[in-house]
Each structure stands twice: as structure tokens, then as C-alpha cells.
Scaffold this active site. Structure first.
Site, short mmCIF file in Angstrom:
data_model
loop_
_atom_site.label_atom_id
_atom_site.label_comp_id
_atom_site.label_asym_id
_atom_site.label_seq_id
_atom_site.Cartn_x
_atom_site.Cartn_y
_atom_site.Cartn_z
N TYR A 109 37.56 35.69 45.43
CA TYR A 109 37.49 36.99 44.76
C TYR A 109 37.69 36.78 43.27
CZ TYR A 109 38.78 41.66 43.18
OH TYR A 109 38.83 42.85 42.50
N GLU A 197 33.31 43.15 39.27
CA GLU A 197 33.95 42.57 40.46
C GLU A 197 32.95 41.74 41.25
OE1 GLU A 197 34.92 45.08 43.98
OE2 GLU A 197 36.99 44.48 43.55
#
Ligand code: GDP
Ligand code: MN
Length: 395
Positions: A109, A197
């Protein structure tokens, strides 16, 4: 403002971020044609909606041949996809991304957001990729690493390297990972993003580092500097109520509940949402009518709140400074005229707390009006409690 994954990937690619080869498709034929062009043994057919959680909801399909591409594309286009981010009504798929499949070794991530407390851009990373970051934060906060970025220096090389080691990027991929971080940071700043993101960021079997998913949000106040981004707006993805409110000069955010509120001032509007929640209600919206509250504007706000039957009750909480309570009251009377044939009723109970400029005139307008279901509340607490009670009773 949000854009689609395939658009985000195009923006990021221009900044040097490694993304899989991919092409958007609006029809089944186009999907098959683009899969042919990409030509790898596996192509990924991805539903493009402004919401995450598509993988779990069946919106990401791996196709081994053109027949499978055709089947998946026909299945997904036009389908309403319900993910944990779309709400129960889901989002209709109008576009696909046809992408070369990747040989995933591990998912990570990576994101950049603005941290209010430090007033800096923060880079967040985790080796728990693919799952929701909120879940990682709740269950294993020690697995999330942060780097606060000095706006003058930018993302320092040592910060990128430290992040890569912290999240256990394998040695042969470290430099590719730090390069991707730098490019992503440049895109974030260059396009005035509020969020960038990558979930998942992947390291492939070949030790390449690529952004397998991409989500960019843009600061609306800076959009005037980025006409190229503004052009990517997909109105079909935006909340029709929010769009209508923006046109009327109202600050409206749909919160999904059933207790609507109409307030003046952002601070009071947030406090009102909180107090509705405090008394056990689910706020339908945040709505700041702003400083100039003509009766027409108030009437429009009422119509937006009542549209689609979402609101089961309305709490009007006005502290009139620049706003005049009599204008707000006149707006409510006006709204009843537009919404009901006889002007004597509104479809849901309305609790009104008025305070400030011309409050006596405002209260008198409402008391003298023929509208049946308007209830005056002496205090903000009392008003919130009353509307929550009435909405619960109506259910
Ligand atoms: P989201 O669920 O809406 O966040 O959509 P993502 O783009 O993150 O895709 C969800 C999951 O699908 C990823 O975490 C991957 O595990 C998987 N996935 C996406 N693209 C590929 C690919 O090219 N190859 C493989 N094997 N899996 C993929
Ligand atoms: Mn994702």
C-alpha cells in the site's frame, strides 16, 4: 473531484509512475479490440466506477482469452456494482479498463495525503497491500509507516528509501520503488491532489514495481489551474443532489442517513451533524446555506433535501448573523408552496431552531403560516432530540 482509475493511471504515467499497459473501453467490441492490442496471455477486465472495493464485488476479472474478455465485458458493462464504498444502491458500470495482467509477487500500500495536524503532505506505506487501509490502521497500526514531507525540500531520497525498507520491499526492487514514490509525489503536488492512493502497489515476479490500482482526488479549489483534469469529470458518477446544490450556491454533502439538516455556517453545520448523531440519528447531509439566504435559495435547499425521499425529517438550525431569520422562515413557507399543492404541508416533519437577527419576525412568519408539520424548538439540543425522535417514530 474524483476521476476514474484509467484516467488516474494516464496522469501518473506522464509523471513517470510505472503502470500496466491498458486501454479504456466503453463497449464490448472495444473491450475485445483493446485486449487484442494488448495481447498478453492474461488481460484484466476492470469495472471503472468512482469507488473502491471492486475486487471483492466481482468488478475485476482475469481473462485468459478473447472469449473470456467478451463474456466479462458483457457481464460488467451496464451492471450495477455494489461495493462497501458505493452504498447499497451501487454504481452503474459504464466504462471498463482493459489491462495487461501482472505477475504479482506481493501487494503493498502506498499513498500521499494531506495531514492537517502537521499541515504537510504525508506519505503512508504498508506491506499489507490490497486490503483496506482503514482496516490495517484498526487491526495492525504498527504495519503503517509515515513520512512527513517538508514542502520546501520535497520528498527526500532518504525518506523514500526508509519507506521502501520499512515496508520490506525486496532488495532488487528498492530503487524502482523509491523512483515510483518520487514520481507519485511529483504528480500529487503538480496536480494539486488531496489524495493519491496506490492500493495495491505490486512487486512482480520480475521484481518490477508497478501501480496496479490508482486513485486520485483533486482539491476543488485548485481545479481552475488544471483544465486538463477538469475535463476528466464524469458527471454520471457524481451525486445529483450535490451537483444541483453546487449550482444553487449551497454547500451540500450527502451523508447517506435520513435526518436532514439545513444550517448556516460550516462550523454550526458540522456541530449539527454531530448532535444529530449524538441523539442517535443518522444525518442525511451536511448543508451550509451560507450567508445570503434568499427565500428562493432556502426553498431550493428544501427541495434538494426532500428529493428522492431520503430525508424522513429536517432540522433547520439557523443562527442569524448575516442571515436574517425572517428570510429563512419565508423560504420554508415558499418551499411548502412549491412542494405541496396547497402550500400547507411538507412531506416530513420540520423542526426549526432560529436565533439571531430578526428572530421574532421569523418565528411569527412560521407561526402564522398554514404549514402543519413545522415544530419550533427553543434550543439546538432540544431541536436535535426532537427531530431524531420524530424520524424514529415515523419508521
Ligand atoms: P479495488 O478492489 O476497487 O481496489 O480494485 P483493484 O484495482 O485494487 O483490484 C483488486 C485486486 O484485484 C487487486 O488487489 C489484485 O489482487 C487483483 N488484480 C488487479 N489487477 C490484477 C492483475 O493484473 N493481475 C492479477 N493477478 N491480479 C490483479
Ligand atoms: Mn484497490
Amino acid at each position: 473531484m474524483n476521476i476514474h482509475e484509467y484516467q488516474s493511471k494516464a496522469v501518473l504515467k506522464a509523471y513517470g509512475v510505472a503502470v500496466p499497459e491498458g486501454l479504456p473501453a466503453f463497449t464490448v467490441d472495444e473491450a475485445v479490440e483493446n485486449a487484442k492490442k494488448i495481447g498478453t496471455p492474461v488481460v484484466v477486465v476492470k469495472a471503472q466506477i468512482h469507488a473502491g472495493g471492486r475486487g471483492k464485488a466481482g468488478g475485476v476479472k482475469l481473462a485468459k482469452n478473447l472469449d473470456e474478455v467478451k463474456n466479462y465485458a458483457s457481464e460488467l458493462l451496464g451492471k450495477t456494482l455494489v461495493t462497501h464504498q458505493t452504498g447499497p444502491e451501487g454504481k452503474k458500470v459504464g466504462r471498463l479498463l482493459i489491462e495487461a495482467g501482472s505477475n504479482i509477487k506481493k501487494e503493498y500500500y502506498l499513498s500521499f495525503v494531506i495531514d492537517r495536524q502537521t499541515a504537510r503532505v504525508v506519505m503512508m506505506g504498508s506491506e499489507e497491500g490490497g486490503m483496506e487501509i482503514e482496516k490495517v490502521a484498526a487491526e495492525m497500526p504498527e504495519k503503517i509507516f509515515k513520512e512527513y514531507i517538508d514542502p520546501v525540500v520535497g520528498l527526500a531520497p532518504f525518506q523514500a528509501t526508509r519507506m521502501a525498507y520499512n515496508i520490506n520491499i525486496p532488495q532488487p526492487a528498492i530503487r524502482k520503488a523509491t523512483k515510483l514514490m518520487t514520481c507519485l509525489y511529483n504528480a500529487f503536488v503538480g496536480k494539486d491532489c488531496s489524495l493519491a492512493e496506490i492500493n495495491p502497489l505490486v512487486v512482480t515476479a520480475e521484481d518490477d514495481v508497478i501501480a496496479l490500482d490508482a486513485k486520485l482526488n483533486f482539491d476543488d479549489s485548485a481545479l481552475f489551474r488544471h483544465p486538463d483534469i477538469e475535463e476528466l469529470r464524469d458527471e454520471s458518477e457524481e451525486d445529483p443532489k450535490e451537483r444541483r446544490a453546487a449550482e444553487a450556491g449551497l454547500n451540500y454533502v450527502n451523508l447517506g442517513g435520513d435526518v436532514a439538516c439545513m444550517v448556516n455556517g460550516a462550523g454550526l453545520a458540522m456541530a449539527t451533524v454531530d448532535i444529530i448523531k449524538h441523539y442517535g440519528g443518522e444525518p442525511a447531509n451536511f448543508l451550509d446555506v451560507g450567508g445570503d439566504s434568499s427565500p428562493e435559495k432556502i426553498a431550493e435547499a428544501f427541495q434538494i433535501m426532500l428529493d428522492g425521499g431520503q430525508a424522513k425529517g429536517i432540522f433547520v438550525n439557523i443562527f442569524g448573523g448575516i442571515n436574517r431569520c425572517d428570510a429563512v422562515a419565508a423560504g420554508i413557507v415558499e418551499a411548502a408552496k412549491i412542494i405541496s399543492d396547497d402550500g400547507k404541508s411538507l412531506p416530513v416533519p420540520v423542526v426549526v431552531r432560529l436565533e439571531g437577527t430578526n428572530v421574532e419576525q421569523g418565528r411569527k412568519i412560521l407561526q402564522d403560516s398554514p404549514i402543519a408539520n413545522v415544530i419550533m424548538a427553543p434550543t439546538m439540543e432540544g431541536g436535535a432530540e426532537e427531530i431524531v425522535k420524530r424520524v424514529k417514530a415515523a419508521k
